[in-house]
Design an enzyme around this catalytic site. Sequence first.
Site, PDB file in Angstrom:
ATOM      1  N   ALA A 150       0.835  -1.197   0.000  1.00  0.00           N
ATOM      2  CA  ALA A 150       0.000   0.000   0.000  1.00  0.00           C
ATOM      3  C   ALA A 150       0.874   1.252   0.000  1.00  0.00           C
ATOM      4  CB  ALA A 150      -0.921  -0.015   1.221  1.00  0.00           C
ATOM      5  N   GLU A 182      -1.978   7.049  -2.095  1.00  0.00           N
ATOM      6  CA  GLU A 182      -2.978   7.701  -1.259  1.00  0.00           C
ATOM      7  C   GLU A 182      -3.810   8.655  -2.109  1.00  0.00           C
ATOM      8  OE1 GLU A 182      -1.087   9.560   2.070  1.00  0.00           O
ATOM      9  OE2 GLU A 182      -0.207   7.682   2.789  1.00  0.00           O
ATOM     10  N   SER A 218       2.269   8.960  -7.904  1.00  0.00           N
ATOM     11  CA  SER A 218       3.647   8.768  -8.351  1.00  0.00           C
ATOM     12  C   SER A 218       4.643   9.465  -7.424  1.00  0.00           C
ATOM     13  CB  SER A 218       3.809   9.298  -9.778  1.00  0.00           C
ATOM     14  OG  SER A 218       3.042   8.535 -10.687  1.00  0.00           O
ATOM     15  N   ILE A 273      -5.345  -0.133  -4.219  1.00  0.00           N
ATOM     16  CA  ILE A 273      -4.413  -1.160  -3.756  1.00  0.00           C
ATOM     17  C   ILE A 273      -4.748  -2.517  -4.385  1.00  0.00           C
ATOM     18  CG2 ILE A 273      -3.380  -2.279  -1.760  1.00  0.00           C
ATOM     19  CD1 ILE A 273      -2.877   0.800  -2.109  1.00  0.00           C
ATOM     20  N   GLU A 313       9.580  -3.666 -10.184  1.00  0.00           N
ATOM     21  CA  GLU A 313       8.141  -3.494 -10.386  1.00  0.00           C
ATOM     22  C   GLU A 313       7.869  -2.945 -11.780  1.00  0.00           C
ATOM     23  OE1 GLU A 313       4.289  -0.994  -8.653  1.00  0.00           O
ATOM     24  OE2 GLU A 313       6.171  -1.020  -7.521  1.00  0.00           O
ATOM     25  N   HIS A 342     -10.806  -6.069 -35.696  1.00  0.00           N
ATOM     26  CA  HIS A 342     -11.955  -6.915 -35.350  1.00  0.00           C
ATOM     27  C   HIS A 342     -13.272  -6.291 -35.793  1.00  0.00           C
ATOM     28  CE1 HIS A 342      -9.305  -9.350 -32.809  1.00  0.00           C
ATOM     29  NE2 HIS A 342     -10.313 -10.165 -32.559  1.00  0.00           N
ATOM     30  N   GLY A 391       4.005   4.076 -11.344  1.00  0.00           N
ATOM     31  CA  GLY A 391       4.663   5.312 -11.759  1.00  0.00           C
ATOM     32  C   GLY A 391       4.199   5.639 -13.162  1.00  0.00           C
TER      33      GLY A 391
END
Length: 440
Positions: free
Chosen positions: A178, A181, A186, A211, A298, A394, A420
């Site tokens: 977590a 906020e 970022s 989260i 990450e 499509h 980020g």
Amino acid sequence: MVIRNPTTLTRLGLMTKSLNPKKKDIYRLCHHASANEGKKLRPAPSQMQSLMDIGSRDIFDTEHDAFRETARKFFQKEVAPKMADWEKTGYSDRDTWLAAGEYGILGVATPAEVGGIGGSYLHAAICMEEQSYVNSSGPAFSLHSDIVLPYIYKYGSKEQIERLIPDLVSGKKISAIAMTEPEAGSDLQGIKTFAKKDGSDYILNGSKVYITNGWNADLVIVVAVTNREAKSPAHGISLFLVEEGMPGFKKGWLMKKMGLHCSDTAGLFFEDIRLPASALLGEENKGFYYLMNELPQERLNIGVHALAHCEWAFEETRNFVTQRKAFGKTIAQLQTVQHGLAELKTEIAVGRAFIDQCISLHAKNQLDSGMASMSKYWPTDLENRVAYKCVQMHGGAGYLWDTPIAKMYVDARVQPIYGGSNEIMKELIARQIVGGGKKK
């Protein structure tokens, strides 16, 4: 790679029944040594019949191919059939997490000596790719295995490692981290969640949003301010382990998102949670340092998922246009469609070469922040371009929710935002270009 047990040996394709335990390691060394002598280059994915075929790419070998077959079986058997149900509920079931543990999919790059599977980042990348190859937006296995677990085994105490990692690797516990906020995304230095020292304990107050795994989570790594008087916000941030059932820990709501409907996303609230000193992860006020160390992985994880998703979308679209008929022939016979496919395949091939370079560098601990930022920003932008073009090919079918490419289109949109934003990634890349040199 250290192997934990015979089951894992089998999963990674290294078991040779005719050899006794002492000879297995010798066999591995000899096998890899002989395999590398005069070794022919493996074909690129763009040279294979399908971009998702097993057996390509020089960063992998036959051991990785065997593990990929196991991972592919898991995602096709245990994940793909349940996706429609998860899209309705907004979260995955715990039985699937337990199955992932049984298959050796969770914590695959976590060292064996701390209770992990003992593979490498190459094995972790395979799991991420295979999840993208079934067009699955959840569960968020890679966040659990390749973002949360590294914080615990790198910075955790002996007690934290021994108590938490076995359950995380088996799938008995689901984890989240977590950071974000309402007023700090970022910009991690802008967080307000505060852990006030009270004797040897901490009193945690604050809230987090967006989260991933938040709804299902049994364990959450919470980023909080511990020193408001620090010389800079970065010097006053710490990490805490908050567990389900702690008084004052509340899961606010399951967020309804544009995409990623199989992956649960939640708002979390912390109201006067009393945390013992043993809940501190690593050292006090070192949290921002830990985050900066782990964020490159990450960001690469996101790029790995994105590029594999591009490969899946290309193959899905190729299959569609070779069957869809218009003007008395399949639309694959139209020059504009052929050129579109040629452009897509070329761009994806270029992206694959770069991402594989990043995977290889990271597996050797040589990936820097700049390249990690590139590995996040460029493939996720590409993923959105590919999604747009594939939906267009499509036609009307691409706009129907039951068409897989429609799900891919909305799932791709968040990729340039989380981990980020891509605008921040460009700032980080530019910083190395114009701000990294020393004045003479």
